[in-house]
Motif scaffolding. Sequence first.
Motif, PDB file in Angstrom:
ATOM      1  N   LEU A  12      52.861  -3.752 116.591  1.00 56.31           N
ATOM      2  CA  LEU A  12      52.793  -3.987 115.366  1.00 56.31           C
ATOM      3  C   LEU A  12      51.744  -3.247 114.556  1.00 56.31           C
ATOM      4  O   LEU A  12      52.070  -2.718 113.548  1.00 56.31           O
ATOM      5  N   LYS A  13      50.449  -3.431 115.057  1.00 52.73           N
ATOM      6  CA  LYS A  13      49.627  -2.353 114.430  1.00 52.73           C
ATOM      7  C   LYS A  13      50.037  -1.205 114.235  1.00 52.73           C
ATOM      8  O   LYS A  13      49.870  -0.299 113.197  1.00 52.73           O
ATOM      9  N   ALA A  14      50.444  -0.521 115.400  1.00 52.31           N
ATOM     10  CA  ALA A  14      50.841   0.917 115.427  1.00 52.31           C
ATOM     11  C   ALA A  14      52.190   1.015 114.231  1.00 52.31           C
ATOM     12  O   ALA A  14      52.106   1.996 113.573  1.00 52.31           O
ATOM     13  N   ALA A  15      52.975   0.185 114.156  1.00 46.07           N
ATOM     14  CA  ALA A  15      54.156   0.193 113.259  1.00 46.07           C
ATOM     15  C   ALA A  15      53.685   0.077 111.844  1.00 46.07           C
ATOM     16  O   ALA A  15      53.992   0.822 110.813  1.00 46.07           O
ATOM     17  N   PHE A  16      52.594  -1.029 111.628  1.00 49.65           N
ATOM     18  CA  PHE A  16      51.977  -0.852 110.285  1.00 49.65           C
ATOM     19  C   PHE A  16      51.215   0.303 109.798  1.00 49.65           C
ATOM     20  O   PHE A  16      51.302   0.653 108.575  1.00 49.65           O
ATOM     21  N   ALA A  17      50.520   0.835 110.804  1.00 49.70           N
ATOM     22  CA  ALA A  17      49.894   1.996 110.520  1.00 49.70           C
ATOM     23  C   ALA A  17      50.411   3.293 110.198  1.00 49.70           C
ATOM     24  O   ALA A  17      50.295   3.990 109.279  1.00 49.70           O
ATOM     25  N   GLU A  18      51.933   3.276 111.014  1.00 49.81           N
ATOM     26  CA  GLU A  18      52.703   4.409 110.514  1.00 49.81           C
ATOM     27  C   GLU A  18      53.126   4.385 109.175  1.00 49.81           C
ATOM     28  O   GLU A  18      53.270   5.512 108.477  1.00 49.81           O
ATOM     29  N   PHE A  19      53.565   3.234 108.891  1.00 49.46           N
ATOM     30  CA  PHE A  19      54.060   2.823 107.433  1.00 49.46           C
ATOM     31  C   PHE A  19      52.934   3.123 106.681  1.00 49.46           C
ATOM     32  O   PHE A  19      53.359   3.895 105.561  1.00 49.46           O
ATOM     33  N   ALA A  20      51.981   2.788 106.657  1.00 51.75           N
ATOM     34  CA  ALA A  20      50.755   3.001 105.806  1.00 51.75           C
ATOM     35  C   ALA A  20      50.493   4.613 105.625  1.00 51.75           C
ATOM     36  O   ALA A  20      50.336   4.918 104.428  1.00 51.75           O
TER      37      ALA A  20
ATOM     38  N   ILE B 205      60.165  -5.836 116.120  1.00 50.97           N
ATOM     39  CA  ILE B 205      59.339  -5.940 117.582  1.00 50.97           C
ATOM     40  C   ILE B 205      59.488  -7.401 118.064  1.00 50.97           C
ATOM     41  O   ILE B 205      59.549  -7.648 119.299  1.00 50.97           O
ATOM     42  N   VAL B 206      59.758  -8.460 117.176  1.00 52.60           N
ATOM     43  CA  VAL B 206      59.845 -10.044 117.680  1.00 52.60           C
ATOM     44  C   VAL B 206      61.316  -9.995 118.487  1.00 52.60           C
ATOM     45  O   VAL B 206      61.555 -10.384 119.389  1.00 52.60           O
TER      46      VAL B 206
END
Lengths: 382, 276
Positions: A12-20, B205-206
């Motif tokens: 999730l963190k990587a996905a949010f970081a990529e988006f940001a 992801i979920v």
Amino acid sequence: MNFNFTEEQEMLKAAFAEFAKEEIAPNAAKWDEENHTPLDLMPKMGEMGILGVFVPEQYGGVGLGHTERVMALEEIARYSAGLAMMVFTHQLGMAAILDYGTEEQKMKYLPGMCAGTAICGLAVTEPGGGSDVAGQKTEAQLVDGQWVVNGRKCFITNSHCGTATVITCRTGEDEKGRSTFSCIILEAGTDGYGPGREENKLGLRGSMTGELIMNNARVPEENLVGEVGMGTPIAMKEIGEVGRASMAAIATGILRGCLEDAVKFSKERIVYGKPISRLQAIQFHIAEIRCDYEAARLMTYRAAAVKDEGKPAAAEFSMAKYFATEAACSASKRLIEIMGGYGVVNEYAAGRYHRDALGCISSGGTSEIQKIIVAGDTLKKY
Amino acid sequence: MRIIVLVKPVPDPEKYNELRIDPETKRLVREGVQTVINPTDKNALEAALVLRDGRIAAGEDSSVTVLSMAPEFSRDKLVECLAMGADDAYMLSDVAFGGADTYATSYVLAEGVKKIAAEKGENFDLILAGNESADGATAHVPVQLAEWLGITHISRVCSLEAEGETLRAVKRSEDVLLTFEGEGQAVFAVTRDINKPRFISAMGIVKARKKPLSIWTNEELGLDESAIGLEGSPTQPGRLITPELGRAGRPLLADEDATAEDAAKAIRALLGKEGF
């Protein structure tokens, strides 16, 4: 004790970081300079699952927790604390509806808010009250099955873009004659209700902040959130556990920006034939920023984990908010010092980080308010 | 439409400065280096998801399966593919597969494709892959895989559309674009300009938690060990050379009035002297 995120949280963190990195980083300086609120990003953040990450799936959310919500805010604030401010205030109002709203209210409002097609907020502060709850003057009277609301709120984030805002109003008094308050949802487009003056802020630009004015605004009785007279506990719980968590996360994001920029600049800036990162005077600054970032991160995520366990976390979030926001102020000042003349040129982000960090101090209660809360909790527990 | 997408976990291109090559085996040391999904494989997956969703929107059945030969620690990269929208994933992971060149790798992948088809009881229609990997960059594997399977292959595909049973692929070749149309099974190796891969969402992801991810060793595939891994690889790395990167300017022409033609002559003479 385990300080690691789960594999899913790392993803999730990587996905949010990529988006940001792709959607926010290239535009953050422009939004700040033009004080532009990127409303078009809200549906994209809805699609990413950022807005409703903590909301159960039946209301259009992802069904995760506040740890993941804090994680998303840190990633957004790494590049734009202003946008993170808008997102968290949206979530603050959503949390009030989720925690205290009726099933009908949840089904009516939350799916659109999770999708980013509707924008929420929570309005408490007034010219004469905010942290001083009793100083609020906005009043709501129940007349013929409708709440008639009159008053003025100020320093309200999402004031000019909110489609439905949870507003605290005085609705009566207790047996000792003290004012009691209730939370009522006001929708944009309601007669007698709308935004007033929009503020031109020092920092956290890119989020709209301004007044909300109610002049005989009439809304259905069922727009009451929770019970009559429960407005103060509702607002205090959400501000204490969602609002301050968010401010801590935003400050943590600013701290990471300071850290990454300090390292990058000091390795690239050559003075007397070598990078300034080899100078101890610079290394001391970098070490201080790193310690501040790590400490803020630990305090913020620990508080979020406590909340996700279902335990009261107001004091933990107050400590995290107080520490992280003050640390972001000093780290951004250190970054400016590391960068010398470049630090005060607006082409670089250092000045923006500092203005944003200063903006974080007053949001969700100043450092002094946090210390009062922490002291109260400490005197009870120790 | 059943689509298989080949995916390779590669060292993060942003962390190439952390990479090193084992001087003994002359192989990349992958342990401890953060991996990502090979960038063009994400383009391939995006193209597959668009084709699948188009079919589903038209009321047809369609699915996207991800296939990778990789060490087991890269399992999370396949979960990422599931989070991006793939329906299921297969990972071929065994020490016996290690050290493979593209020939042996494509052979194992081809056998993986056959086993997936056998397991599911239905054949695939398309195989998509990134044109080349960010680490090896040979662009061999998709083409070799198609040869093992005996089916059509088109590389450097920058556009792929489906109209009924007909597929239209545009291939970039030097300065021209070549358009191919046809039906039947095929392997397409796509380039980065085919699309922009979607972001992985929190919902994705979920949902990935519940999607099937199978890990097969050579016990399941049952391949002859002389045909796989290092032993099955005809390509062996030769000498490792670290090129001299020292750069120092030196004046070729002393005359300030020298022309471009004089400079060209001087450069030509220098190259000749260096053996070019």
